[in-house]
Design an enzyme around this catalytic site. Structure first.
Site, short mmCIF file in Angstrom:
data_model
loop_
_atom_site.label_atom_id
_atom_site.label_comp_id
_atom_site.label_asym_id
_atom_site.label_seq_id
_atom_site.Cartn_x
_atom_site.Cartn_y
_atom_site.Cartn_z
N HIS A 106 0.86 -1.19 0.00
CA HIS A 106 0.00 0.00 0.00
C HIS A 106 0.89 1.24 0.00
O HIS A 106 1.17 1.82 1.05
CB HIS A 106 -0.91 0.00 1.23
CG HIS A 106 -1.96 1.05 1.22
ND1 HIS A 106 -3.20 0.88 1.80
CD2 HIS A 106 -1.98 2.31 0.70
CE1 HIS A 106 -3.92 1.97 1.64
NE2 HIS A 106 -3.18 2.86 0.99
N GLU B 281 -2.70 -1.76 -3.06
CA GLU B 281 -3.76 -0.92 -2.49
C GLU B 281 -3.35 0.54 -2.56
O GLU B 281 -2.16 0.85 -2.51
CB GLU B 281 -3.98 -1.26 -1.01
CG GLU B 281 -4.41 -2.67 -0.73
CD GLU B 281 -4.59 -2.92 0.76
OE1 GLU B 281 -5.20 -3.95 1.09
OE2 GLU B 281 -4.13 -2.09 1.58
N HIS C 223 -8.24 -5.54 7.53
CA HIS C 223 -8.03 -4.51 8.54
C HIS C 223 -8.29 -5.08 9.94
O HIS C 223 -9.40 -5.49 10.26
CB HIS C 223 -8.88 -3.26 8.33
CG HIS C 223 -8.21 -2.03 8.92
ND1 HIS C 223 -7.30 -1.27 8.22
CD2 HIS C 223 -8.29 -1.47 10.14
CE1 HIS C 223 -6.86 -0.28 8.97
NE2 HIS C 223 -7.44 -0.38 10.15
#
Length: 238
Positions: free
Chosen positions: A43, A70, A191
């Site tokens: 990410h 991401e 998450h």
């Protein structure tokens, strides 16, 4: 079987804290795959405080499993990087500049037209698209109208509520996943997932395609070793 994609951002955070190349992020990606992970997630953020844009370019050639990038698609630099490196999947996250970590999903109703446009850019390049959404049926229904291939359910609320009442905590995710399946969407999740709550989520959402886990997995690896930890997590989703 649900696939385990390991987010290696925290390995890059450790490297960046001292400069140099220790630990080596590319070697970590190679090893994590060899240890049994089904994919690698990164990410990159504009400030490059963990994964750097050049890391993404260096990691792509060594991928033997699946590569998931991401990021915030409102950042043109991110869009350009994804189109350059062509990962198997891009996960679109509605971050704002300087955000510590992702903390909400897309409003797929308000941003439907924008999402349609940007998703078509990636899909036309042959890249599977997943968009980050909260476990709200209306947001799942909105996602289906954007042309995305998958959604990624934002699981912080589940993780925080798990210890109090796991059945209550998972209920919105079950409803969201059921609707996503009805609409033909693939389902990812991520998450705050860890070894304590991952297996129950998998059993509650049997249609789950992929989980992306970074912080908890890397933290566990400090005590348990990276190879052992990857295998422990992978067993949780089998």
């Amino acid at each position: 079987m649900t696939r385990l994609s390991v987010n290696i951002n925290k390995i890059a955070t450790l490297r960046n804290s001292r400069g140099g190349n220790n630990p080596d992020v590319v070697k970590a990606a190679i090893d994590v795959q060899a240890f049994g992970a089904d994919g690698i997630t990164v990410h990159p953020r504009p400030d490059e405080r963990h994964i750097r844009y050049d890391d993404v370019r260096a990691i792509k050639p060594i991928i033997t499993t699946e590569f998931n990038i991401e990021g915030n698609c409102r950042e043109q630099k991110f869009v350009d990087l994804v189109l350059e490196t062509k990962p198997h999947q891009v996960t679109l996250v509605p971050d704002v500049l300087g955000q510590l970590t992702s903390d909400h999903g897309w409003d797929t109703v308000q941003h439907r037209n924008y999402l349609r446009e940007i998703i078509s850019v990636f899909r036309n390049a042959g890249i599977r698209v997943s968009i980050f959404v909260d476990p709200i049926v209306a947001m799942v229904e909105g996602a289906a109208e954007t042309g995305t291939d998958r959604i990624e359910l934002y699981t912080e609320a589940y993780a925080h509520g798990y210890a109090q009442n796991r059945e209550v905590a998972v209920a919105p995710y079950v409803a969201a996943a059921r609707r996503a399946t009805e609409l033909g969407l693939g389902i990812n999740a991520g998450h705050d997932l860890d070894r304590s709550n991952l297996q129950f989520l998998k059993h509650s959402l049997p249609q789950l395609d992929e989980v992306s886990i970074g912080h908890a997995l890397i933290a566990d690896a400090l005590y348990l070793g990276l190879e052992n930890t990857v295998q422990l997590y992978r067993r949780q989703v089998q």
